[in-house]
Design an enzyme around this catalytic site. Structure first.
Site, PDB file in Angstrom:
ATOM      1  N   SER A 154      -0.089   5.398   2.936  1.00  0.00           N
ATOM      2  CA  SER A 154      -0.678   4.099   3.245  1.00  0.00           C
ATOM      3  C   SER A 154      -2.199   4.240   3.321  1.00  0.00           C
ATOM      4  O   SER A 154      -2.841   4.601   2.327  1.00  0.00           O
ATOM      5  CB  SER A 154      -0.088   3.539   4.542  1.00  0.00           C
ATOM      6  OG  SER A 154      -0.447   2.196   4.718  1.00  0.00           O
ATOM      7  N   ASP A 156       8.607  -1.362  -0.914  1.00  0.00           N
ATOM      8  CA  ASP A 156       7.501  -1.412   0.047  1.00  0.00           C
ATOM      9  C   ASP A 156       7.160  -2.866   0.353  1.00  0.00           C
ATOM     10  O   ASP A 156       6.731  -3.611  -0.526  1.00  0.00           O
ATOM     11  CB  ASP A 156       6.290  -0.680  -0.524  1.00  0.00           C
ATOM     12  CG  ASP A 156       5.230  -0.380   0.525  1.00  0.00           C
ATOM     13  OD1 ASP A 156       5.048  -1.208   1.444  1.00  0.00           O
ATOM     14  OD2 ASP A 156       4.585   0.680   0.438  1.00  0.00           O
ATOM     15  N   HIS A 195       7.985   1.195   3.149  1.00  0.00           N
ATOM     16  CA  HIS A 195       6.605   1.641   3.294  1.00  0.00           C
ATOM     17  C   HIS A 195       6.556   2.997   3.990  1.00  0.00           C
ATOM     18  O   HIS A 195       6.795   3.108   5.197  1.00  0.00           O
ATOM     19  CB  HIS A 195       5.794   0.614   4.078  1.00  0.00           C
ATOM     20  CG  HIS A 195       4.336   0.922   4.129  1.00  0.00           C
ATOM     21  ND1 HIS A 195       3.541   0.948   3.005  1.00  0.00           N
ATOM     22  CD2 HIS A 195       3.519   1.242   5.165  1.00  0.00           C
ATOM     23  CE1 HIS A 195       2.307   1.255   3.340  1.00  0.00           C
ATOM     24  NE2 HIS A 195       2.270   1.448   4.650  1.00  0.00           N
TER      25      HIS A 195
END
Length: 534
Positions: A189, A405, A445
């Site tokens: 991320s 995601d 994610h």
């Protein structure tokens, strides 16, 4: 044959104890023996395997403890980066480092970047890496420290990563009798963006970079939740969908698209081929959600906006659409649940506009997006697509992204990869020399998901059962093999980890090849799939 006697065993144990005692003493001595410019030593402590390390720091939302997975030396530093900014740096140095390859590992951050990924650090020490983490220049996963503090924003954009790497390497080379042999990076991320920033701007610092779900084109990534929030609206608005309704949308997508890859398993191998038609859920005359589990025209229009690209002023593409499979875990909470994203709101409010009253609800607009792009604070966008320096330095880059995601759409990583290919004039066969991209079906994610999501990457070692999986084909050790043995990965092994047990596995193919079902065999076995042409 050598005879092992009681005396021999006693001598071996005594030597081990003496070595451990020397290691502990060397660790304690760091308080006086180690020094670096603009650096204060907060603590230097020996930590035994199994120790519960606590971080009782008030006023932030970061994890408060982790369990050590190795006998190690812990060094905590405060590095001053300007007259108004500093970075907390943690260095974990395992006792068995010299026999495990003498490797360095830098870890990334997440969200607005103020939390150290201690679980990634302890996992690294389990594998024998000397590991560094940092708070990215502020405490807590929020944007308030950015308010009227441009130097703190600079740390967040790139400087904290660079400085922490430099000071961490210096400390490690000082502590051990021999120097670092190979250097690696792993993050997801915001941590994925940090890894790609290093690849773009200072690739010489790393031999191998693992960047997961990178928030590349940061300005567009911040615009996306603002756009989605405005499209869906607050609870009670005609366009809002509650969690049950979004789950209905999820089921709709499965029904429409799951069969495209030839296997009905709630996983899309190629969501780029999925174009959901939310009109399927439209209420007819006299129908309602309560009686018929259907959506209004306004709600259907909102779903279509969420699953469509975002265009800004002048028709410029700001951000690709959200992945068509939406799950509760990240997406609902941070993008389409009717609550403003704390990440996007914190970024605009405190870093871009320096206005504590700014809000996504009242102030977000395409003009605000343009302003953020125009400022691109300290190069936060991370949009450079010429990776020639990384190629020439011999740095290896492994990027992967989950295809479900709900926070940073995987289509963003596809877009970046193709931009690099065009801008460098290199087809995939030549990019493969140093840069490979792996789409991971069924991964949300960074971690969790409905498919073979576990690849042994950043922040994936918290769920039950994760530490029981053999790390030899994890993404980190896959990178080690690429760097140190020249074994470039064609696939990335993923496992379906649910409830602490592995319930299947899949070898995810590198882009542009597609993980393709052979048409026969158990879909939960990697042997039932191969890498087909796009």
């Amino acid at each position: 044959m050598r005879l092992i006697t009681f005396t021999t065993v006693s001598l071996l144990l005594a030597a081990s104890a003496a070595g451990n005692a020397a290691f502990q003493q060397r660790c304690s001595n760091l308080s006086s023996s180690f020094s670096a410019a603009n650096t204060d030593i907060i603590l230097a402590d020996y930590v035994a395997k199994g120790t519960n390390i606590t971080f009782p720091e008030p006023g932030n939302n970061c994890p408060k403890f982790t369990i050590s997975l190795a006998d190690m030396c812990r060094l905590r530093l405060n590095v001053t980066t300007s007259s108004t900014s500093s970075v907390i740096v943690e260095v974990f140095m395992p006792e068995n480092w010299g026999s495990k390859g003498k490797r360095f590992l830098m870890t990334g951050n997440g969200g607005l970047g103020g939390c150290i990924q201690y679980n990634d650090m302890t996992y690294g020490t389990l594998l024998g890496f000397a590991v560094v983490g940092h708070d990215n220049g502020h405490a807590g996963d929020n944007g308030l420290p950015f308010l009227n503090k441009p130097q703190v924003v600079k740390d967040f954009a790139w400087r904290a990563l660079y400085k922490a790497g430099k000071i961490g390497k210096k400390a490690i080379n000082h502590f051990y009798p021999s120097s670092i042999r190979k250097s690696y990076y792993m993050g997801c991320s915001t941590g994925g963006r940090q890894g790609m920033k290093a690849a773009q701007e200072f690739p010489e610092e790393y031999d191998g970079i693992v960047a997961a779900a990178p928030s590349l084109d940061w300005n567009g990534v911040m615009a996306a939740p603002g756009h989605i929030f405005k499209a869906v609206g607050l609870p009670g608005s005609p366009t809002h969908l509650n969690l049950d309704q979004w789950n209905k949308v999820h089921q709709m997508v499965i029904r429409q698209c799951d069969g495209i890859d030839g296997v009905l398993d709630n996983v899309l191998e190629d969501p780029m081929k999925c174009e959901p038609r939310p009109e399927e859920l439209l209420c007819g005359p006299g129908q309602t959600w309560a009686s018929d589990q259907c959506l209004t025209s306004a709600q259907v229009a909102a779903v279509r906006k969420v699953y469509s690209p975002i265009y800004g002023n002048g028709g410029r593409l700001v951000h690709p659409r959200l992945n068509p499979l939406t799950r509760e875990f990240f997406g609902y909470r941070a993008s389409y649940g009717g609550v403003p994203s704390y990440i996007a709101e914190g970024w605009y409010r405190y870093a871009v506009f320096n206005d504590s009253n700014w809000s996504l609800h009242a102030n977000f607009s395409l003009d605000a997006v343009d302003y953020d792009y125009q400022k691109d604070l300290f190069g936060i966008g991370t949009n450079k697509t010429d990776l020639t320096d990384a190629k020439n330095k011999g740095t290896r880059i492994l990027m992967y992204h989950g295809l479900t995601d709900g926070l940073v759409t995987s289509e963003n990583s596809y877009r970046y990869y193709e931009d690099v290919s065009r801008d460098m004039g290199l087809p995939s066969s030549q990019l493969d020399e140093f840069y490979r991209f792996f789409p991971i079906s069924g991964l949300d994610h960074c971690y969790t998901g409905d498919g073979a999501w576990f690849v042994g990457g950043s922040v994936q070692y918290s769920p039950a059962g994760a530490l029981d999986i053999d790390p030899s084909d994890s993404v980190l050790m896959t990178m080690v093999k690429w760097v140190e043995q020249g074994i470039a990965p064609e696939t990335l092994m993923g496992r379906k980890l649910i409830g602490g047990t592995v319930q299947g596995a899949r070898a995810h193919c590198k882009h542009p090849l597609k993980t393709t079902y052979k048409g026969v065999g158990d879909p939960n076995l990697p042997s039932s799939w191969d890498c087909g042409a796009a």
